[in-house]
Design a protein around this motif. Structure first.
Motif, short mmCIF file in Angstrom:
data_model
loop_
_atom_site.label_atom_id
_atom_site.label_comp_id
_atom_site.label_asym_id
_atom_site.label_seq_id
_atom_site.Cartn_x
_atom_site.Cartn_y
_atom_site.Cartn_z
N LEU A 222 -50.52 -31.69 -37.46
CA LEU A 222 -49.88 -31.73 -36.16
C LEU A 222 -50.83 -32.08 -35.02
CD1 LEU A 222 -47.38 -31.46 -34.45
CD2 LEU A 222 -47.79 -28.99 -34.32
N GLU B 178 -51.45 -35.65 -35.13
CA GLU B 178 -50.24 -36.37 -34.72
C GLU B 178 -50.12 -36.42 -33.20
OE1 GLU B 178 -47.40 -35.29 -38.58
OE2 GLU B 178 -47.44 -33.99 -36.82
N PHE C 69 -49.76 -23.70 -28.57
CA PHE C 69 -48.60 -23.32 -29.38
C PHE C 69 -48.57 -21.82 -29.66
CE2 PHE C 69 -48.54 -27.89 -30.87
CZ PHE C 69 -47.31 -28.19 -30.33
N ALA D 128 -40.73 -20.68 -34.37
CA ALA D 128 -41.00 -22.11 -34.54
C ALA D 128 -42.34 -22.49 -33.93
CB ALA D 128 -39.87 -22.93 -33.91
N LEU D 129 -42.65 -21.95 -32.77
CA LEU D 129 -43.92 -22.27 -32.11
C LEU D 129 -45.11 -21.74 -32.92
CD1 LEU D 129 -42.82 -21.60 -28.44
CD2 LEU D 129 -43.65 -23.78 -29.34
N LEU E 281 -45.66 -24.19 -35.55
CA LEU E 281 -46.38 -25.36 -35.03
C LEU E 281 -47.86 -25.06 -34.86
CD1 LEU E 281 -43.81 -26.65 -32.37
CD2 LEU E 281 -44.32 -27.66 -34.61
N ALA F 80 -49.43 -25.36 -38.04
CA ALA F 80 -49.48 -26.76 -38.44
C ALA F 80 -50.61 -27.51 -37.75
CB ALA F 80 -48.14 -27.44 -38.14
N VAL F 81 -51.26 -26.87 -36.77
CA VAL F 81 -52.47 -27.42 -36.16
C VAL F 81 -53.70 -26.95 -36.94
CG1 VAL F 81 -53.92 -27.46 -34.10
CG2 VAL F 81 -51.44 -27.60 -33.87
N SER G 226 -40.97 -20.27 -39.37
CA SER G 226 -42.36 -20.73 -39.20
C SER G 226 -42.80 -21.58 -40.39
CB SER G 226 -43.30 -19.53 -39.01
OG SER G 226 -43.25 -18.65 -40.11
N VAL H 117 -40.91 -25.07 -40.24
CA VAL H 117 -41.47 -25.93 -39.20
C VAL H 117 -42.84 -26.44 -39.61
CG1 VAL H 117 -42.37 -25.92 -36.83
CG2 VAL H 117 -40.13 -24.92 -37.31
N TYR H 118 -43.63 -25.58 -40.21
CA TYR H 118 -44.96 -26.00 -40.68
C TYR H 118 -44.85 -27.19 -41.62
CZ TYR H 118 -49.21 -25.90 -43.52
OH TYR H 118 -50.34 -26.25 -44.22
N THR I 190 -43.88 -30.78 -40.32
CA THR I 190 -44.89 -31.61 -39.64
C THR I 190 -45.64 -32.52 -40.61
OG1 THR I 190 -46.64 -29.93 -39.85
CG2 THR I 190 -45.22 -29.83 -37.88
#
Length: 434
Positions: free
Chosen positions: A65, A68, A143, A171-172, A175, A178-179, A237, A240-241, A244
């Motif tokens: 992420l 991206e 996030f 969700a955040l 994310l 996902a970073v 979570s 969403v992960y 990405t």
């Protein structure tokens, strides 16, 4: 200041807008300096370019992420310093606004506390440098902080508000993970805190354990049963992960082979995380980060016709003063009911303790990014605990001192022109800062 903030207390959105504009102007000024790749941009800019081209996996140590988002800026402004650093600067502004909003929610609209925290976040030198660098931690902090904002906001919502706020928060956090995987322990922390608060509420109301876990009739997060909340936190979570990673299915080479390939990629990331790496000149131990023993020169070279440097170093007023605030928060919590300072002190402690446990062979000062943000929460809340009704103006004086320190370091935070190759010596107070 109190009178002006009182007049604006009914218009927090206006205050947030002004803070956001000020933060973005600060972070974006001369964003193209230095004009070339600096420090770990050497990893993430090429990885972002590979995502744009879908040419194959690059920098598999971390999820996609953050890269991206860097790629998004490059798509908009091109493969140049503005393109690399545009979205990180926006994430820096989002972090400052996250501090403001978190404190507004936590302190029930106390504008003075929220503005103090936002000001300290803007003057937090490590945040400033990260917001002007195409690396990952700036996205991680934005996030994660906003995830905590929504989960805290849900805690005091009505039955019609709790569910969507909780889901957005989950969700955040997905994310954030996902970073960098460094966000994953915070999901476990949220789950633990959620259950602990539910058990405390049940004990206070003399209700059985089953009611704490199964009933939605609760004073905090009303309408959300504990088991359902935990299930949503995990399911959202995680979903969403993995969402990405969609670009991996479109690589022109090295394409992910369905779900099994995606899981194999996770194993590769884990192996890259725990590999034993050779010694690095800027490596440092987790216990040294709060003391600022080994900051990092992201850049020091001739650029745009002048000697320039970028030193990743926290604002000593905030970093060292924040340690005092953490200790004070623990002290006052033992003397009486000071739950908010205690909760934030525990959050900071948790953020540092993670790195004493996780199996990484090398550590770097920029890993302290989240902890430095949390100090910008601890400080104003601790000030408020002592100065709530006395109007001594301690916060204003402290922010002014942080501003002076920020101004002193600004030339080597912003890649401003320096006097010459040995100019760095003016700011390197200790041998470890060289």
């Amino acid at each position: 200041m109190r009178l002006r903030l009182s007049a604006l207390a009914t218009r927090p959105w206006l205050v947030a807008l002004l803070i956001g504009l000020a933060a973005q102007a600060l972070f974006a000024f001369h964003l193209d300096r230095p004009g070339g790749i600096m420090f770990d941009e050497v990893h993430y800019v090429p990885a972002a370019k590979a995502l744009i081209e879908l040419s194959g996996p690059r920098n598999i140590e971390h999820p996609l992420l953050g890269k991206e988002l860097i790629a998004l800026g490059m798509d908009l402004l091109g493969d140049n310093p503005f393109g690399w650093r545009l979205v990180p600067s926006l994430a820096g502004t989002a972090t400052v606004l996250g501090v403001f909003t978190f404190l507004m929610v936590l302190m029930r609209g106390r504008m003075r506390v929220a503005v103090t925290g936002a000001a300290l976040a803007m003057l937090n030198q490590s945040l400033f440098v990260q917001a002007r660098t195409a690396m990952l931690d700036i996205f991680l902090g934005a996030f994660l902080l906003w995830g905590l904002v929504f989960l805290l906001w849900a805690m005091r919502g009505t039955r019609g508000q709790v569910l969507w706020r909780w889901c957005v928060g989950a969700a955040l956090l997905g994310l954030a993970t996902a970073v960098k995987w460094a966000a994953a322990p915070y999901i476990a922390l949220v789950a633990l805190a959620f259950v602990a608060i539910r058990l405390r509420d049940a004990r206070r109301a003399h209700r059985p354990l089953a009611a704490a876990l199964l009933s939605g009739d609760q004073p905090h997060w009303p309408g959300l049963p504990s088991l359902a909340g935990l299930a949503l936190l995990g399911a959202i979570s995680i979903s969403v992960y993995f969402a990405t990673f969609t670009p991996t299915f479109f690589y022109l080479t090295g394409a992910t082979d369905g779900l099994s390939g995606l899981l194999h990629l996770q194993r590769e990331m884990y192996a890259a995380q725990v590999q034993v790496l050779p010694h690095h000149n800027y490596q440092s131990d987790w216990w040294s980060w709060p003391l600022i023993l080994r900051p990092i020169w992201f850049f020091y070279a001739w650029d745009h016709g002048a000697q320039r440097g970028v030193l990743l170093i926290g604002n000593p007023v905030i970093m060292w003063g924040g340690l005092v605030a953490v200790l004070v928060a623990y002290a006052v919590s033992f003397r009486g009911r000071a739950l908010r300072p205690l909760a934030l002190a525990l959050l900071w402690t948790f953020s540092v303790a993670i790195y004493a446990i996780i199996p990484k062979s090398l550590g770097f000062y920029y890993y302290y990014h989240l902890s430095a943000i949390f100090l910008c929460l601890v400080l104003p809340v601790t000030f408020d605990h002592f100065d709530r009704t006395r109007d001594r103006g301690w916060e204003e004086w402290y922010v002014a001192l942080a501003l002076v320190c920020f101004g002193y370091f600004y030339p080597i935070l912003s890649a401003a022109p320096l006097d010459g190759p040995m100019a760095f010596a003016h700011w390197t107070w200790f041998p470890g800062w060289r």
